[in-house]
Design an enzyme around this catalytic site. Sequence first.
Site, PDB file in Angstrom:
ATOM      1  N   HIS B  66      -0.446  -5.232   8.747  1.00  0.00           N
ATOM      2  CA  HIS B  66       0.535  -4.579   9.621  1.00  0.00           C
ATOM      3  C   HIS B  66       0.396  -5.062  11.056  1.00  0.00           C
ATOM      4  O   HIS B  66       0.855  -4.391  11.986  1.00  0.00           O
ATOM      5  CB  HIS B  66       0.342  -3.062   9.573  1.00  0.00           C
ATOM      6  CG  HIS B  66       0.324  -2.493   8.201  1.00  0.00           C
ATOM      7  ND1 HIS B  66       1.384  -2.635   7.340  1.00  0.00           N
ATOM      8  CD2 HIS B  66      -0.625  -1.803   7.521  1.00  0.00           C
ATOM      9  CE1 HIS B  66       1.091  -2.043   6.190  1.00  0.00           C
ATOM     10  NE2 HIS B  66      -0.122  -1.546   6.267  1.00  0.00           N
ATOM     11  N   HIS B 228       4.147  -0.728   2.896  1.00  0.00           N
ATOM     12  CA  HIS B 228       3.452  -1.472   1.852  1.00  0.00           C
ATOM     13  C   HIS B 228       4.422  -1.880   0.759  1.00  0.00           C
ATOM     14  O   HIS B 228       4.026  -2.203  -0.353  1.00  0.00           O
ATOM     15  CB  HIS B 228       2.336  -0.629   1.244  1.00  0.00           C
ATOM     16  CG  HIS B 228       1.470   0.010   2.265  1.00  0.00           C
ATOM     17  ND1 HIS B 228       1.650   1.301   2.674  1.00  0.00           N
ATOM     18  CD2 HIS B 228       0.446  -0.490   2.995  1.00  0.00           C
ATOM     19  CE1 HIS B 228       0.745   1.585   3.604  1.00  0.00           C
ATOM     20  NE2 HIS B 228       0.018   0.512   3.831  1.00  0.00           N
TER      21      HIS B 228
END
Lengths: 341, 341
Positions: B66, B228
């Site tokens: 991320h 995700h």
Amino acid sequence: MPELVHTGVMKKLINSPQEVVREALEGMEAAHGDRLRINYEPPFIARKDAPVKGKVALVSGGGSGHEPMHGGYVGKGMLDAACPGQVFTSPTPDQMFEASKASTGGAGVVHIVKNYTGDIMNFELAAEMLEGDGIKVETVLTDDDVAVENSLYTAGRRGVGLTVLMEKLLGAAAEQHASLADIKKLGDVIRGTGRSMGMALTPCTVPHAGKPSFELPDDEIELGIGIHGEPGRRRVKFASADAITEMLMEPIISDLPFKKGDDVVLFVNGMGGTPLIELYIIYRKAAQIAKQHGLKIVRNLVGPYITSLEMAGTSITLLKMNDQLCKLWDAPVDTPALRWG
Amino acid sequence: MPELVHTGVMKKLINSPQEVVREALEGMEAAHGDRLRINYEPPFIARKDAPVKGKVALVSGGGSGHEPMHGGYVGKGMLDAACPGQVFTSPTPDQMFEASKASTGGAGVVHIVKNYTGDIMNFELAAEMLEGDGIKVETVLTDDDVAVENSLYTAGRRGVGLTVLMEKLLGAAAEQHASLADIKKLGDVIRGTGRSMGMALTPCTVPHAGKPSFELPDDEIELGIGIHGEPGRRRVKFASADAITEMLMEPIISDLPFKKGDDVVLFVNGMGGTPLIELYIIYRKAAQIAKQHGLKIVRNLVGPYITSLEMAGTSITLLKMNDQLCKLWDAPVDTPALRWG
């Protein structure tokens, strides 16, 4: 509810290929209107406080699709104005002329121009128009890409990553009210001592073309790619990050040549679609290679600063540094994409 | 010359899926070692000047992939330490414990935790271990994603874009030596008044999986996607940027509800593979919609700040602001990814 549109395989967050640049400018105005002024006819982005009296104005521009370059670098300590062309298309002379006119504080204008035939021609025309109005113009070129000598859109080497560093460093000099002649001289030094090379894992898709700019097999990469997807040196089989970093660093270091004891800035750039985590893996190896060559990295930059839409890939830029350049690098900058001090 | 490797269709700038996180940390150390300290066993990133005496330590962490979150937000005015897990995998309690121990300046620790089952469990264990050592810990959750109530890895809503704003705002408060209780209270206010939603145009590929995290037809998008690649609300036919922006903004605004006259920060985030030029097109429409609802955008952020590797897509976050929060927002920050003042 707006009409739903389906543009086939081109999945992009756009409304219409024809409106991409204008609507992005409107977005920049909405987000940064406190610090930037957006002109639409012809399109340019200027510092809100331009013209700054007595200061040399720095103006750049080029095709869109390389964001944050150049519009994201307009602001205190960097560019006074930027001219966005259509995607991968040179802006027009009237954009450059109007952007320069709006920015000039009476001490002349420096055009920072990447070495592409269209950009060169149009900035030359704009410079003539400005000189006709009694405004002094100097032009600083970037042609730092060691990958190829001539290219699809270029006579000579292409201007790539060095442009970002050039805009930062000359921007700092201009902010400190360096003279037109001094900025031109400094720009030529930077041009002469910076080198880059890039590579792509995937192509990108220009909105008005609607299909990928080139085809690349699943097991190949394009070494020495241009920021418009122009062909590079050669296609090679897919390789590890370390191997790819060597393939980029060796030509850069041997071209100049950089030599033992040199201070450098190491700039690892993302082409757009490459995650930051991968850029740090590239940086790791590039720093090791620099060290092996006795180069001392005194400043660095890691991130997507000159992109090619959503292309996956990276480019590396090395620039020789000295005390003066380090001071200019550290000087405050306040733009949407580069901000510190 | 290193050995050339071919990893099939997974084109990534990596050396080995197992070494991605460690090598990226080495790259961060090479690039930012002047300001950050990297610990490898167990892995965490800390401020070089940690622990800062008398200051509450802010520690966060989560799966890698991320970036720049969380490691890119370590530094003065933001996090004291961050714990990177493997890609899309929670870090372990011992990482959180050691990062917190290394950061605590005697005024306690605040853990900023995104609401995912693994993160919650491991941060709870770490907090117990720290309390056992006599260190006071408060936990601030983010669960701002309005897309789904429960998800693949979540009981309750997922923590997404608000986490970036949380880290900035609490970081500024901690830097000004706010107390543990006050930071906890402020974190809970921010948690209660921020909402997000995202979407994806394409999936991403986790290195150790080697294939895309999900399949998405050429003419569909996933609305309400998780960071995700977890399923969102629904798949819809591909739509214009304006239509997509409406599909994100309406659920956000109606959830809280934000109401006429509210001051807000508008954060348009890139998921990784989406060009900045497209994010500004999204920002343009989001700002129009906010205005139609009588919301006043007093601060903003546009760029890839909480990503999902190379996923193409965007997320939007709105947070209610007030004078105190604006001052904290404007306070100096000096991290690899967020820097101003």
